[in-house]
Design a protein around this motif. Structure first.
Motif, PDB file in Angstrom:
ATOM      1  N   MET A  81      50.959  42.999  47.060  1.00 59.07           N
ATOM      2  CA  MET A  81      50.199  43.131  45.809  1.00 59.07           C
ATOM      3  C   MET A  81      49.547  44.515  45.763  1.00 59.07           C
ATOM      4  O   MET A  81      48.913  44.948  46.716  1.00 59.07           O
ATOM      5  CB  MET A  81      49.121  42.049  45.733  1.00 59.07           C
ATOM      6  CG  MET A  81      48.400  42.001  44.385  1.00 59.07           C
ATOM      7  SD  MET A  81      47.101  40.739  44.319  1.00 59.07           S
ATOM      8  CE  MET A  81      48.066  39.247  44.472  1.00 59.07           C
ATOM      9  N   SER A  82      49.739  45.231  44.638  1.00 57.75           N
ATOM     10  CA  SER A  82      49.207  46.581  44.519  1.00 57.75           C
ATOM     11  C   SER A  82      47.682  46.567  44.442  1.00 57.75           C
ATOM     12  O   SER A  82      47.066  45.576  44.044  1.00 57.75           O
ATOM     13  CB  SER A  82      49.770  47.256  43.261  1.00 57.75           C
ATOM     14  OG  SER A  82      49.266  46.638  42.106  1.00 57.75           O
ATOM     15  N   SER A  83      47.090  47.705  44.817  1.00 60.83           N
ATOM     16  CA  SER A  83      45.622  47.801  44.795  1.00 60.83           C
ATOM     17  C   SER A  83      45.095  47.694  43.370  1.00 60.83           C
ATOM     18  O   SER A  83      44.023  47.130  43.143  1.00 60.83           O
ATOM     19  CB  SER A  83      45.181  49.120  45.426  1.00 60.83           C
ATOM     20  OG  SER A  83      45.707  50.227  44.712  1.00 60.83           O
ATOM     21  N   ASN A  84      45.841  48.245  42.392  1.00 58.52           N
ATOM     22  CA  ASN A  84      45.407  48.156  41.000  1.00 58.52           C
ATOM     23  C   ASN A  84      45.399  46.710  40.507  1.00 58.52           C
ATOM     24  O   ASN A  84      44.514  46.308  39.753  1.00 58.52           O
ATOM     25  CB  ASN A  84      46.315  49.001  40.103  1.00 58.52           C
ATOM     26  CG  ASN A  84      45.898  50.461  40.094  1.00 58.52           C
ATOM     27  OD1 ASN A  84      44.826  50.825  40.584  1.00 58.52           O
ATOM     28  ND2 ASN A  84      46.744  51.308  39.547  1.00 58.52           N
ATOM     29  N   LYS A  85      46.384  45.936  40.934  1.00 61.43           N
ATOM     30  CA  LYS A  85      46.425  44.535  40.520  1.00 61.43           C
ATOM     31  C   LYS A  85      45.246  43.768  41.112  1.00 61.43           C
ATOM     32  O   LYS A  85      44.631  42.937  40.444  1.00 61.43           O
ATOM     33  CB  LYS A  85      47.745  43.892  40.950  1.00 61.43           C
ATOM     34  CG  LYS A  85      47.900  42.456  40.439  1.00 61.43           C
ATOM     35  CD  LYS A  85      49.268  41.889  40.777  1.00 61.43           C
ATOM     36  CE  LYS A  85      49.386  40.447  40.270  1.00 61.43           C
ATOM     37  NZ  LYS A  85      50.709  39.865  40.591  1.00 61.43           N
ATOM     38  N   VAL A  86      44.916  44.065  42.374  1.00 60.82           N
ATOM     39  CA  VAL A  86      43.764  43.421  43.020  1.00 60.82           C
ATOM     40  C   VAL A  86      42.479  43.788  42.268  1.00 60.82           C
ATOM     41  O   VAL A  86      41.627  42.932  42.007  1.00 60.82           O
ATOM     42  CB  VAL A  86      43.651  43.859  44.501  1.00 60.82           C
ATOM     43  CG1 VAL A  86      42.355  43.358  45.108  1.00 60.82           C
ATOM     44  CG2 VAL A  86      44.832  43.328  45.296  1.00 60.82           C
ATOM     45  N   LYS A  87      42.347  45.076  41.903  1.00 63.10           N
ATOM     46  CA  LYS A  87      41.175  45.509  41.138  1.00 63.10           C
ATOM     47  C   LYS A  87      41.119  44.788  39.793  1.00 63.10           C
ATOM     48  O   LYS A  87      40.043  44.378  39.337  1.00 63.10           O
ATOM     49  CB  LYS A  87      41.224  47.018  40.918  1.00 63.10           C
ATOM     50  CG  LYS A  87      40.986  47.847  42.176  1.00 63.10           C
ATOM     51  CD  LYS A  87      41.119  49.333  41.864  1.00 63.10           C
ATOM     52  CE  LYS A  87      40.939  50.169  43.134  1.00 63.10           C
ATOM     53  NZ  LYS A  87      41.137  51.618  42.864  1.00 63.10           N
ATOM     54  N   GLY A  88      42.283  44.645  39.145  1.00 67.32           N
ATOM     55  CA  GLY A  88      42.344  43.966  37.865  1.00 67.32           C
ATOM     56  C   GLY A  88      41.909  42.516  37.970  1.00 67.32           C
ATOM     57  O   GLY A  88      41.148  42.014  37.134  1.00 67.32           O
ATOM     58  N   ILE A  89      42.372  41.838  39.028  1.00 70.73           N
ATOM     59  CA  ILE A  89      42.000  40.437  39.246  1.00 70.73           C
ATOM     60  C   ILE A  89      40.507  40.314  39.503  1.00 70.73           C
ATOM     61  O   ILE A  89      39.832  39.440  38.949  1.00 70.73           O
ATOM     62  CB  ILE A  89      42.803  39.843  40.428  1.00 70.73           C
ATOM     63  CG1 ILE A  89      44.277  39.713  40.047  1.00 70.73           C
ATOM     64  CG2 ILE A  89      42.242  38.480  40.842  1.00 70.73           C
ATOM     65  CD1 ILE A  89      45.188  39.338  41.213  1.00 70.73           C
ATOM     66  N   MET A  90      39.965  41.209  40.326  1.00 69.21           N
ATOM     67  CA  MET A  90      38.533  41.165  40.625  1.00 69.21           C
ATOM     68  C   MET A  90      37.704  41.417  39.360  1.00 69.21           C
ATOM     69  O   MET A  90      36.668  40.776  39.136  1.00 69.21           O
ATOM     70  CB  MET A  90      38.181  42.199  41.695  1.00 69.21           C
ATOM     71  CG  MET A  90      38.824  41.934  43.059  1.00 69.21           C
ATOM     72  SD  MET A  90      38.449  40.277  43.693  1.00 69.21           S
ATOM     73  CE  MET A  90      36.674  40.396  43.901  1.00 69.21           C
ATOM     74  N   CYS A  91      38.163  42.347  38.516  1.00 71.71           N
ATOM     75  CA  CYS A  91      37.429  42.655  37.280  1.00 71.71           C
ATOM     76  C   CYS A  91      37.462  41.485  36.308  1.00 71.71           C
ATOM     77  O   CYS A  91      36.457  41.187  35.659  1.00 71.71           O
ATOM     78  CB  CYS A  91      38.019  43.908  36.617  1.00 71.71           C
ATOM     79  SG  CYS A  91      37.545  45.457  37.396  1.00 71.71           S
ATOM     80  N   ILE A  92      38.614  40.817  36.205  1.00 69.44           N
ATOM     81  CA  ILE A  92      38.689  39.719  35.235  1.00 69.44           C
ATOM     82  C   ILE A  92      37.901  38.503  35.736  1.00 69.44           C
ATOM     83  O   ILE A  92      37.317  37.761  34.939  1.00 69.44           O
ATOM     84  CB  ILE A  92      40.156  39.354  34.914  1.00 69.44           C
ATOM     85  CG1 ILE A  92      40.221  38.701  33.523  1.00 69.44           C
ATOM     86  CG2 ILE A  92      40.780  38.436  35.956  1.00 69.44           C
ATOM     87  CD1 ILE A  92      41.600  38.652  32.931  1.00 69.44           C
ATOM     88  N   ILE A 117      47.401  39.130  35.071  1.00 74.21           N
ATOM     89  CA  ILE A 117      46.053  38.757  35.510  1.00 74.21           C
ATOM     90  C   ILE A 117      45.305  37.817  34.558  1.00 74.21           C
ATOM     91  O   ILE A 117      44.269  37.284  34.938  1.00 74.21           O
ATOM     92  CB  ILE A 117      45.181  40.020  35.739  1.00 74.21           C
ATOM     93  CG1 ILE A 117      45.003  40.799  34.421  1.00 74.21           C
ATOM     94  CG2 ILE A 117      45.789  40.905  36.822  1.00 74.21           C
ATOM     95  CD1 ILE A 117      44.043  41.980  34.537  1.00 74.21           C
ATOM     96  N   SER A 118      45.809  37.609  33.325  1.00 74.21           N
ATOM     97  CA  SER A 118      45.034  36.872  32.325  1.00 74.21           C
ATOM     98  C   SER A 118      44.679  35.454  32.754  1.00 74.21           C
ATOM     99  O   SER A 118      43.633  34.919  32.379  1.00 74.21           O
ATOM    100  CB  SER A 118      45.796  36.828  30.993  1.00 74.21           C
ATOM    101  OG  SER A 118      47.040  36.177  31.150  1.00 74.21           O
ATOM    102  N   VAL A 119      45.550  34.829  33.565  1.00 72.15           N
ATOM    103  CA  VAL A 119      45.303  33.440  33.958  1.00 72.15           C
ATOM    104  C   VAL A 119      44.008  33.299  34.763  1.00 72.15           C
ATOM    105  O   VAL A 119      43.369  32.240  34.750  1.00 72.15           O
ATOM    106  CB  VAL A 119      46.511  32.897  34.759  1.00 72.15           C
ATOM    107  CG1 VAL A 119      46.580  33.523  36.143  1.00 72.15           C
ATOM    108  CG2 VAL A 119      46.466  31.382  34.852  1.00 72.15           C
ATOM    109  N   PHE A 120      43.574  34.378  35.430  1.00 68.52           N
ATOM    110  CA  PHE A 120      42.360  34.311  36.247  1.00 68.52           C
ATOM    111  C   PHE A 120      41.102  34.217  35.381  1.00 68.52           C
ATOM    112  O   PHE A 120      40.018  33.928  35.892  1.00 68.52           O
ATOM    113  CB  PHE A 120      42.275  35.535  37.172  1.00 68.52           C
ATOM    114  CG  PHE A 120      43.329  35.541  38.247  1.00 68.52           C
ATOM    115  CD1 PHE A 120      43.160  34.826  39.418  1.00 68.52           C
ATOM    116  CD2 PHE A 120      44.519  36.244  38.072  1.00 68.52           C
ATOM    117  CE1 PHE A 120      44.134  34.817  40.406  1.00 68.52           C
ATOM    118  CE2 PHE A 120      45.502  36.243  39.049  1.00 68.52           C
ATOM    119  CZ  PHE A 120      45.315  35.524  40.223  1.00 68.52           C
ATOM    120  N   ASP A 121      41.243  34.438  34.077  1.00 67.65           N
ATOM    121  CA  ASP A 121      40.101  34.302  33.164  1.00 67.65           C
ATOM    122  C   ASP A 121      39.594  32.863  33.133  1.00 67.65           C
ATOM    123  O   ASP A 121      38.435  32.615  32.797  1.00 67.65           O
ATOM    124  CB  ASP A 121      40.509  34.758  31.763  1.00 67.65           C
ATOM    125  CG  ASP A 121      39.320  34.917  30.835  1.00 67.65           C
ATOM    126  OD1 ASP A 121      38.233  35.271  31.326  1.00 67.65           O
ATOM    127  OD2 ASP A 121      39.471  34.694  29.627  1.00 67.65           O
TER     128      ASP A 121
END
Length: 287
Positions: A1-12, A236-240
């Motif tokens: 998993m890319s670092s940007n995707k991890v950041k995106g998940i954490m932000c959402i 990442i939307s599902v993590f909302d």
């Protein structure tokens, strides 16, 4: 998993937490009219959006051709907030949050009429199943008993239409901060006459709580904006939907809320179909 995707998940997830916190503060503010709560919530967002815009080169410039979409986004967004706040005051916190999370399904319907986007059979089925899940939460009985739930679902509809308008505005090149500013200003102007005519006196504690609600809402907006700058929605939307977990925990700790078995069934149905639609959309995008 890319670092940007991890950041995106954490932000959402951060955004979901902030919006659950906002809902908790709105209810903690006590027996105040939903319109009054909405004004103070949006006034804080207006100040923050103003500060952001004043520091840009374009300031408050916008394309006048986008005015119809800006007005529709503001009208339905204001309706969504008022209905959501009413539901928060009259329902278990997690029920109100889940009914508001029907907005993506309403957005699918609205996109068909407004953006002329095709609704595929799977998406149509997902919308139908989501509404079946909503019925478990609403538990239609008498009109008076079911009214807060129907108002909460109407709030999800308003949010769904508003999000569709935001998408259309983004496609037409309108800036995000200006969309937030216009909506917040519109909402404050619409609700201000009510405050002038029928203002409900507030304690210092209630005022502080509503300011906290506005700050939490702003945190949610900035977090979700950052999330989609790091990774696309399909990833990442599902993590909302973690907002429902946060809302259930906060509702239990702050107010002793315990969802009944029918509401929990509704949560499972809506979350499951949301995950299924998320996976379906990602697969379609990959094709």
């Amino acid at each position: 998993m890319s670092s940007n995707k991890v950041k995106g998940i954490m932000c959402i997830i951060s955004s979901a937490f902030c919006f659950a916190l906002m809902n908790m503060f709105v209810r903690m503010a006590g027996d105040l009219p939903s319109i009054q709560k909405s004004f103070f919530r949006n006034f804080i967002a207006l100040i923050i959006a103003f500060i952001v815009l004043i520091r840009t080169d374009e300031k408050f410039k916008f394309n006048k051709k986008n005015l119809p979409e800006l007005l529709l986004r503001s009208i339905f967004g204001t309706m969504g907030i008022l209905c959501n706040f009413y539901a928060i005051d009259h329902l278990v916190l997690s029920d109100a949050s889940m009914l508001n999370k029907l907005s993506p399904f309403f957005a699918v319907i609205c996109s068909y009429f407004v953006l002329k986007e095709k609704v595929k059979p799977f998406q149509a089925l997902a919308v139908i199943v989501a509404f079946i899940g909503a019925l478990f939460i609403i538990k239609p009985q008498s009109i008076s008993a079911s009214l807060p739930s129907f108002v909460g679902m109407l709030g999800g509809f308003g949010a769904g239409v508003a999000y569709t308008m935001v998408r259309k505005l983004s496609q037409k090149g309108e800036r995000g901060p200006f969309i937030v500013f216009f909506f917040s200003a519109f909402s404050c102007v619409v609700t201000l006459p009510y405050l002038i005519v029928d203002y409900s006196p507030m304690t210092i504690a209630q005022l502080v709580i509503l300011i906290c609600a506005g700050i939490a809402a702003a945190g949610g907006q900035f977090s979700i904006t950052a999330a989609y700058s790091y990774a696309p929605a399909r990833e990442i939307s599902v993590f909302d939907y973690t907002q429902i977990i946060f809302a259930a925990l906060m509702g239990f700790i702050a107010f002793g809320d315990i969802p009944d078995k029918f509401s929990i069934i509704g949560y499972v149905i809506i979350c499951s179909v949301s995950v299924a639609m998320f996976l379906y959309n990602r697969r379609e995008d990959e094709k």
